[in-house]
Design an enzyme around this catalytic site. Sequence first.
Site, mmCIF file in Angstrom:
data_model
loop_
_atom_site.group_PDB
_atom_site.id
_atom_site.type_symbol
_atom_site.label_atom_id
_atom_site.label_comp_id
_atom_site.label_asym_id
_atom_site.label_seq_id
_atom_site.Cartn_x
_atom_site.Cartn_y
_atom_site.Cartn_z
ATOM 1 N N CYS A 1 0.826 -1.217 0.000
ATOM 2 C CA CYS A 1 0.000 0.000 0.000
ATOM 3 C C CYS A 1 0.861 1.268 0.000
ATOM 4 O O CYS A 1 1.584 1.533 0.964
ATOM 5 C CB CYS A 1 -0.901 -0.050 1.238
ATOM 6 S SG CYS A 1 -1.697 1.492 1.654
ATOM 7 N N CYS B 1 0.058 3.777 2.756
ATOM 8 C CA CYS B 1 0.566 3.254 4.037
ATOM 9 C C CYS B 1 2.033 3.644 4.206
ATOM 10 O O CYS B 1 2.461 4.028 5.299
ATOM 11 C CB CYS B 1 0.429 1.738 4.103
ATOM 12 S SG CYS B 1 -1.273 1.141 3.996
#
Length: 98
Positions: A23, A26
Amino acid sequence: MSTFQEIIKGETPVLVDFHAEWCKPCKIMQPILKDLKTDLGEKIKILKINVDNNSAISKKFNVNGVPTFIIFFKGKLIWRKSGLVEKEFLKNFVESLI
């Protein structure tokens, strides 16, 4: 080692970071969370949960996207958001609890 339930029931706010290795948002949040921990020290606990390795807890909290952040205080879920979050918002929110 403490269980998840034991950790979130404490007197210290707990920011749970549901994330994944793949991600990109993230990865953007990682230095922000590190700075937040540096700024707040013992005033906050940050618990990182990889959704790919912890599907049961991710399902329990209906985490459908990453990153998802949940703040627990004294065992109660008091705030939740998916996506990028500014450090100053998180810092001010946590400081308002203590």
